[in-house]
Design an enzyme around this catalytic site. Structure first.
Site, PDB file in Angstrom:
ATOM      1  N   GLY A  93       0.803  -1.229   0.000  1.00  0.00           N
ATOM      2  CA  GLY A  93       0.000   0.000   0.000  1.00  0.00           C
ATOM      3  C   GLY A  93       0.832   1.272   0.000  1.00  0.00           C
ATOM      4  O   GLY A  93       0.306   2.349   0.320  1.00  0.00           O
ATOM      5  N   LYS A  94       2.107   1.195  -0.363  1.00  0.00           N
ATOM      6  CA  LYS A  94       2.970   2.389  -0.320  1.00  0.00           C
ATOM      7  C   LYS A  94       2.472   3.465  -1.284  1.00  0.00           C
ATOM      8  O   LYS A  94       2.408   4.634  -0.937  1.00  0.00           O
ATOM      9  CB  LYS A  94       4.427   2.056  -0.697  1.00  0.00           C
ATOM     10  CG  LYS A  94       5.104   1.065   0.218  1.00  0.00           C
ATOM     11  CD  LYS A  94       6.555   0.866  -0.163  1.00  0.00           C
ATOM     12  CE  LYS A  94       6.776   0.267  -1.545  1.00  0.00           C
ATOM     13  NZ  LYS A  94       6.234  -1.092  -1.754  1.00  0.00           N
ATOM     14  N   TYR A 110      -0.453   3.922  -2.565  1.00  0.00           N
ATOM     15  CA  TYR A 110      -1.734   4.497  -2.134  1.00  0.00           C
ATOM     16  C   TYR A 110      -1.484   5.583  -1.085  1.00  0.00           C
ATOM     17  O   TYR A 110      -2.005   6.694  -1.175  1.00  0.00           O
ATOM     18  CB  TYR A 110      -2.630   3.384  -1.570  1.00  0.00           C
ATOM     19  CG  TYR A 110      -3.936   3.882  -0.997  1.00  0.00           C
ATOM     20  CD1 TYR A 110      -4.974   4.276  -1.836  1.00  0.00           C
ATOM     21  CD2 TYR A 110      -4.122   3.979   0.380  1.00  0.00           C
ATOM     22  CE1 TYR A 110      -6.169   4.747  -1.310  1.00  0.00           C
ATOM     23  CE2 TYR A 110      -5.310   4.443   0.913  1.00  0.00           C
ATOM     24  CZ  TYR A 110      -6.333   4.819   0.062  1.00  0.00           C
ATOM     25  OH  TYR A 110      -7.511   5.293   0.582  1.00  0.00           O
ATOM     26  N   ARG A 119      10.791   2.425 -14.236  1.00  0.00           N
ATOM     27  CA  ARG A 119      11.168   1.127 -14.821  1.00  0.00           C
ATOM     28  C   ARG A 119      10.256   0.798 -16.004  1.00  0.00           C
ATOM     29  O   ARG A 119      10.718   0.394 -17.070  1.00  0.00           O
ATOM     30  CB  ARG A 119      11.060   0.027 -13.755  1.00  0.00           C
ATOM     31  CG  ARG A 119      11.160  -1.375 -14.331  1.00  0.00           C
ATOM     32  CD  ARG A 119      11.027  -2.437 -13.272  1.00  0.00           C
ATOM     33  NE  ARG A 119       9.858  -2.317 -12.419  1.00  0.00           N
ATOM     34  CZ  ARG A 119       8.634  -2.692 -12.772  1.00  0.00           C
ATOM     35  NH1 ARG A 119       8.402  -3.190 -13.969  1.00  0.00           N
ATOM     36  NH2 ARG A 119       7.623  -2.554 -11.924  1.00  0.00           N
ATOM     37  N   ASP A 174       8.774   7.104  -4.023  1.00  0.00           N
ATOM     38  CA  ASP A 174       7.940   5.912  -3.870  1.00  0.00           C
ATOM     39  C   ASP A 174       8.634   4.723  -4.539  1.00  0.00           C
ATOM     40  O   ASP A 174       8.595   4.571  -5.759  1.00  0.00           O
ATOM     41  CB  ASP A 174       6.560   6.182  -4.503  1.00  0.00           C
ATOM     42  CG  ASP A 174       5.621   5.006  -4.350  1.00  0.00           C
ATOM     43  OD1 ASP A 174       5.930   4.097  -3.568  1.00  0.00           O
ATOM     44  OD2 ASP A 174       4.560   5.002  -5.018  1.00  0.00           O
ATOM     45  N   CYS A 209       3.641  -5.448   6.517  1.00  0.00           N
ATOM     46  CA  CYS A 209       2.372  -6.161   6.507  1.00  0.00           C
ATOM     47  C   CYS A 209       2.634  -7.665   6.458  1.00  0.00           C
ATOM     48  O   CYS A 209       3.302  -8.150   5.553  1.00  0.00           O
ATOM     49  CB  CYS A 209       1.607  -5.695   5.267  1.00  0.00           C
ATOM     50  SG  CYS A 209      -0.028  -6.300   5.176  1.00  0.00           S
ATOM     51  N   ASN A 242      -4.807  -5.918  -1.354  1.00  0.00           N
ATOM     52  CA  ASN A 242      -4.033  -4.860  -2.027  1.00  0.00           C
ATOM     53  C   ASN A 242      -3.807  -5.229  -3.479  1.00  0.00           C
ATOM     54  O   ASN A 242      -3.922  -4.401  -4.375  1.00  0.00           O
ATOM     55  CB  ASN A 242      -2.660  -4.679  -1.380  1.00  0.00           C
ATOM     56  CG  ASN A 242      -2.731  -3.828  -0.143  1.00  0.00           C
ATOM     57  OD1 ASN A 242      -3.773  -3.239   0.139  1.00  0.00           O
ATOM     58  ND2 ASN A 242      -1.650  -3.769   0.598  1.00  0.00           N
ATOM     59  N   LYS A 295      -3.016  -4.087  -8.020  1.00  0.00           N
ATOM     60  CA  LYS A 295      -2.084  -4.674  -8.967  1.00  0.00           C
ATOM     61  C   LYS A 295      -2.754  -5.283 -10.184  1.00  0.00           C
ATOM     62  O   LYS A 295      -2.153  -5.387 -11.234  1.00  0.00           O
ATOM     63  CB  LYS A 295      -1.224  -5.743  -8.274  1.00  0.00           C
ATOM     64  CG  LYS A 295      -0.315  -5.175  -7.225  1.00  0.00           C
ATOM     65  CD  LYS A 295       0.823  -4.374  -7.821  1.00  0.00           C
ATOM     66  CE  LYS A 295       1.566  -3.652  -6.712  1.00  0.00           C
ATOM     67  NZ  LYS A 295       2.454  -2.615  -7.199  1.00  0.00           N
ATOM     68  N   HIS A 337     -27.893  21.445  -1.060  1.00  0.00           N
ATOM     69  CA  HIS A 337     -29.216  21.366  -0.410  1.00  0.00           C
ATOM     70  C   HIS A 337     -30.320  21.447  -1.467  1.00  0.00           C
ATOM     71  O   HIS A 337     -30.074  21.882  -2.608  1.00  0.00           O
ATOM     72  CB  HIS A 337     -29.353  22.545   0.560  1.00  0.00           C
ATOM     73  CG  HIS A 337     -29.093  23.858  -0.132  1.00  0.00           C
ATOM     74  ND1 HIS A 337     -30.037  24.498  -0.887  1.00  0.00           N
ATOM     75  CD2 HIS A 337     -27.964  24.603  -0.231  1.00  0.00           C
ATOM     76  CE1 HIS A 337     -29.529  25.595  -1.406  1.00  0.00           C
ATOM     77  NE2 HIS A 337     -28.247  25.680  -1.031  1.00  0.00           N
ATOM     78  N   GLU A 375     -22.200  27.738   3.778  1.00  0.00           N
ATOM     79  CA  GLU A 375     -21.849  28.333   2.481  1.00  0.00           C
ATOM     80  C   GLU A 375     -20.818  29.454   2.663  1.00  0.00           C
ATOM     81  O   GLU A 375     -20.709  30.055   3.738  1.00  0.00           O
ATOM     82  CB  GLU A 375     -23.134  28.859   1.803  1.00  0.00           C
ATOM     83  CG  GLU A 375     -22.966  29.498   0.441  1.00  0.00           C
ATOM     84  CD  GLU A 375     -22.267  28.603  -0.611  1.00  0.00           C
ATOM     85  OE1 GLU A 375     -21.187  28.057  -0.310  1.00  0.00           O
ATOM     86  OE2 GLU A 375     -22.774  28.505  -1.735  1.00  0.00           O
ATOM     87  N   LEU A 422     -13.534  43.037  -9.396  1.00  0.00           N
ATOM     88  CA  LEU A 422     -12.356  42.554  -8.670  1.00  0.00           C
ATOM     89  C   LEU A 422     -12.568  41.112  -8.222  1.00  0.00           C
ATOM     90  O   LEU A 422     -11.722  40.231  -8.433  1.00  0.00           O
ATOM     91  CB  LEU A 422     -12.134  43.459  -7.438  1.00  0.00           C
ATOM     92  CG  LEU A 422     -10.801  43.313  -6.733  1.00  0.00           C
ATOM     93  CD1 LEU A 422      -9.693  43.862  -7.621  1.00  0.00           C
ATOM     94  CD2 LEU A 422     -10.822  44.088  -5.401  1.00  0.00           C
ATOM     95  N   ALA A 455     -20.464  26.556  -3.195  1.00  0.00           N
ATOM     96  CA  ALA A 455     -19.021  26.809  -3.089  1.00  0.00           C
ATOM     97  C   ALA A 455     -18.329  25.648  -2.362  1.00  0.00           C
ATOM     98  O   ALA A 455     -17.229  25.226  -2.735  1.00  0.00           O
ATOM     99  CB  ALA A 455     -18.764  28.119  -2.348  1.00  0.00           C
TER     100      ALA A 455
HETATM  101  C1  SIN Z   1       9.876  -1.318  -9.326  1.00  0.00           C
HETATM  102  O1  SIN Z   1      10.653  -1.342 -10.270  1.00  0.00           O
HETATM  103  O2  SIN Z   1       8.683  -1.626  -9.415  1.00  0.00           O
HETATM  104  C2  SIN Z   1      10.354  -0.870  -7.954  1.00  0.00           C
HETATM  105  C3  SIN Z   1      11.812  -0.819  -7.894  1.00  0.00           C
HETATM  106  C4  SIN Z   1      12.262  -0.811  -6.460  1.00  0.00           C
HETATM  107  O3  SIN Z   1      12.034   0.148  -5.752  1.00  0.00           O
HETATM  108  O4  SIN Z   1      12.852  -1.784  -6.023  1.00  0.00           O
END
Ligand code: SIN
Length: 406
Positions: free
Chosen positions: A13-14, A16, A41, A95, A127, A136, A141, A221, A294, A318, A362
């Site tokens: 879940g990184k 996310y 990659r 990430d 996890c 997940n 995936k 409303h 509002e 303005l 708004a």
């Molecule tokens: C990846 O290529 O999906 C992740 C690569 C990594 O951080 O090891």
């Protein structure tokens, strides 16, 4: 300036968490950008027309060094981005798995070019609950570009093998680092050496973040008496037409299913009397929040746009030129609203039940923009129709919207 470095095996879940954090920070007027090693990659391999099965990720494979280099090029881009000038504060999120001490030491060394150690926050997702890992996979995936055209079972099998490759060398972060460790998607948290307000805020956000992707409904409303006269602001009640909308709204949810809903409505009569219909059934929990009132029109409350234009043309122009920044005299701008609504935005991220928000034009514009990744400055002209129910669902990391005219 801060850098958040995600850590964890695949399927934890990184991405996310990174996406949600990024959206939250952007909303707070912080320049935030995610650098995802997997995306780098995929882009690289697209050119080679190569499918990366689990063996690509093996520490013993000939492609391992290439994989590390690609992740490093994402980090280099992150560093260059951090170096670019910006009028706002900046946060970059790296990430990637970053799952060994060796990789993290290299990252820290490279990042020393742009930040000091106190500005690097590691967020590790750990996890060991197989049911979470499977869900997940099912949520994220199966739509992953790595497995396009692959049968789900084959994709799942390959993904499990990929995890095994990473497990061979996995090292959790040690206590010398500033970190937040999240176990089983929020069942337990450990925080180490958090040293700034920014880091504790990130921890607070992550502790509240809901992994369950709830559906969020948004509506204005029902028609009000002042709305019929085109007057802004005020606290008038519903017209008969508006009351009928409230009944149709209830009917829509009563018929749909038996789940629990939290209804958040403003403290103004027209919203409260729209939401009151939900009090008839205890599957609905109605809460009133003044933050949802509002946008305040200040001295011009109760006037029509035509009257303002005629009597105060300069002020009218303005405000019309920049509604995000400018308010009516004594009133609120859209920017003021983004600040006022922060606790409710957090509620959106952490609520366990489905949410129905009954509010005003708004306010709905702000939420719509937040949920659909629209720049807050562009929310001011979004069309939010009366008597229309907006439904936001989460697909992979992004939300989709559908609407129903009731
Ligand atoms: C990846 O290529 O999906 C992740 C690569 C990594 O951080 O090891």
């Amino acid at each position: 300036m801060h850098i958040i470095v995600m850590v964890g095996l695949p399927g934890r879940g990184k991405s996310y968490m990174a996406m949600r954090l990024c959206r939250w920070l952007q909303w707070k007027n912080i320049d935030c950008k995610i650098f995802n090693a997997g995306d780098y990659r995929r882009k690289f391999l697209e050119k080679e027309h190569t499918f990366t099965d689990y063996s690509w990720f093996s520490p013993n494979s000939s492609t391992f060094a290439l994989k590390e280099n690609i992740a490093e090029s994402a980090l280099k881009d992150l560093i260059n981005w951090m170096k670019q000038e910006s009028s706002n504060k900046k946060v970059a999120i790296f990430d990637a798995t970053n799952s060994t001490n060796n990789r993290r030491d290299k990252i820290k060394k490279m990042l020393s070019d742009v930040v000091n150690e106190n500005q690097i926050l590691f967020v590790e997702s750990i996890c060991d609950d197989q049911s979470i890992i499977n869900s997940n996979f099912i949520e994220d995936k199966k739509n992953n570009e790595d497995y396009v055209d692959k049968p789900v079972d084959d994709a799942h099998e390959d993904f499990q093998k990929r995890i095994k490759e990473y497990e061979k060398n996995y090292e959790s972060i040690n206590d010398n680092e500033i970190y937040i460790k999240i176990y089983n998607i929020g069942k337990k948290f450990i925080m180490n050496k958090l040293s700034s307000n920014f880091q504790t805020k990130m921890a607070y956000f992550l502790m509240n973040l809901n992994k369950k992707r709830i559906t969020i409904y948004l509506t204005r409303h029902g028609q009000s008496q002042d709305q019929l006269l085109s007057k802004i602001g005020g606290n008038s009640n519903l017209t008969d037409h508006g009351k009928k909308y409230a009944d149709r709204l209830l009917n829509y949810f009563d018929l749909s299913n038996n789940e629990q809903y939290d209804i958040l409505c403003s403290d103004l009569m027209r919203a409260k009397n729209t939401a009151n219909v939900f009090r008839s059934n205890n599957k609905y929990n109605v809460e009133i929040h003044k933050e949802l009132n509002e946008i305040y029109g200040g001295e011009f409350e109760g006037m029509t746009y035509e009257q303002i234009k005629e009597k105060h043309p300069l002020i009218y122009n303005l405000r019309d030129n920049n509604k995000y920044k400018n308010s009516w005299p004594g009133g609120e701008s859209y920017y003021d609203l983004t600040v006022r609504l922060e606790p409710i935005l957090l509620r959106i991220e952490c609520n366990k039940n489905k949410l129905i928000i009954v509010a005003h034009q708004a306010i709905c514009r702000i939420f719509y923009a937040y949920l659909m990744n629209i720049d807050p400055k562009d929310c001011v002209n979004l069309e939010i129709k009366s008597h229309r129910l907006y439904e936001f669902t989460q697909e992979k990391h992004h939300r989709q919207v559908k609407w129903y005219d009731l």
